[in-house]
Write a protein that holds these residues in place. Sequence first.
Motif, PDB file in Angstrom:
ATOM      1  N   GLU A  56       0.866  -1.308  -0.103  1.00  0.00           N
ATOM      2  CA  GLU A  56       0.127   0.086  -0.044  1.00  0.00           C
ATOM      3  C   GLU A  56       0.856   1.134   0.082  1.00  0.00           C
ATOM      4  OE1 GLU A  56      -2.721   2.449   2.755  1.00  0.00           O
ATOM      5  OE2 GLU A  56      -2.729   0.189   3.137  1.00  0.00           O
ATOM      6  N   ASN A  57       1.908   1.339   0.765  1.00  0.00           N
ATOM      7  CA  ASN A  57       2.746   2.548   0.930  1.00  0.00           C
ATOM      8  C   ASN A  57       3.417   2.653  -0.436  1.00  0.00           C
ATOM      9  OD1 ASN A  57       2.174   3.102   3.410  1.00  0.00           O
ATOM     10  ND2 ASN A  57       3.666   1.885   4.530  1.00  0.00           N
ATOM     11  N   LEU A  60       1.004   3.941  -2.918  1.00  0.00           N
ATOM     12  CA  LEU A  60       0.649   5.344  -2.675  1.00  0.00           C
ATOM     13  C   LEU A  60       1.673   6.618  -2.807  1.00  0.00           C
ATOM     14  CD1 LEU A  60      -1.480   7.352  -1.174  1.00  0.00           C
ATOM     15  CD2 LEU A  60      -0.187   6.860   0.881  1.00  0.00           C
ATOM     16  N   PHE A 155      -0.620   9.768   6.014  1.00  0.00           N
ATOM     17  CA  PHE A 155      -0.237   9.449   4.728  1.00  0.00           C
ATOM     18  C   PHE A 155       0.898  10.106   4.006  1.00  0.00           C
ATOM     19  CE2 PHE A 155      -4.916   8.263   4.959  1.00  0.00           C
ATOM     20  CZ  PHE A 155      -4.771   6.844   4.405  1.00  0.00           C
TER      21      PHE A 155
END
Length: 201
Positions: A56-57, A60, A155
């Motif tokens: 996910e990171n 992103l 985030f």
Amino acid sequence: HGLHREWRQRSRAGQSAIQQDYDALARDARVIRNVETVGVPGLLQTAAYARCRIVENSRLHGTSDAEIDTATAERMRRQQVLYDTAKTFEFVITEAALRLLLCPADVMLAQLDRLLALTGMPNLTLAIIPFGVPLQIAPQHGFILFDDLAIVETFTTETMHRGPEAAVYTQIMDGLRAEAVIGEPARRLILQAIQALNTAT
């Protein structure tokens, strides 16, 4: 007292470099305290769960997928500090962290089993805030305390705090810990999450 770093800039050095930074902090700290509101803390993750978080990171921030396996292995190696009895670990999570599927269901079931196994460690406390408990402090986001250093991740940024600002995070940790359950009541919450997930799948 504070240091602000952008994740996109940090990610240019690679996911593995980020993991290595945390390795050094974990090795040097005597007391590690971690609050997570929706996910399982990194030091308690299975390899498969950790990989989902790192993927996910990576997506992103647009970093290379080639590093995912290496970064996952680095995170797993960091968990060796859990067996250093000179260190003390305290984790506070919400019940939502047991229920939200941030990974496939089979990965989550294995992760919940891992949490059950860790509840017996003498130098580790896993505290869970159940649904429906009145809270004096809102668990707005996760953070980790390495002794007197507080690190907050969002985030897009990572902020590091010492002094009075770090003391605020210690106070928040204490307040959330006071509303959580440990021991057998915490194990029951994990078992209920396992049962619910097995029923759903």
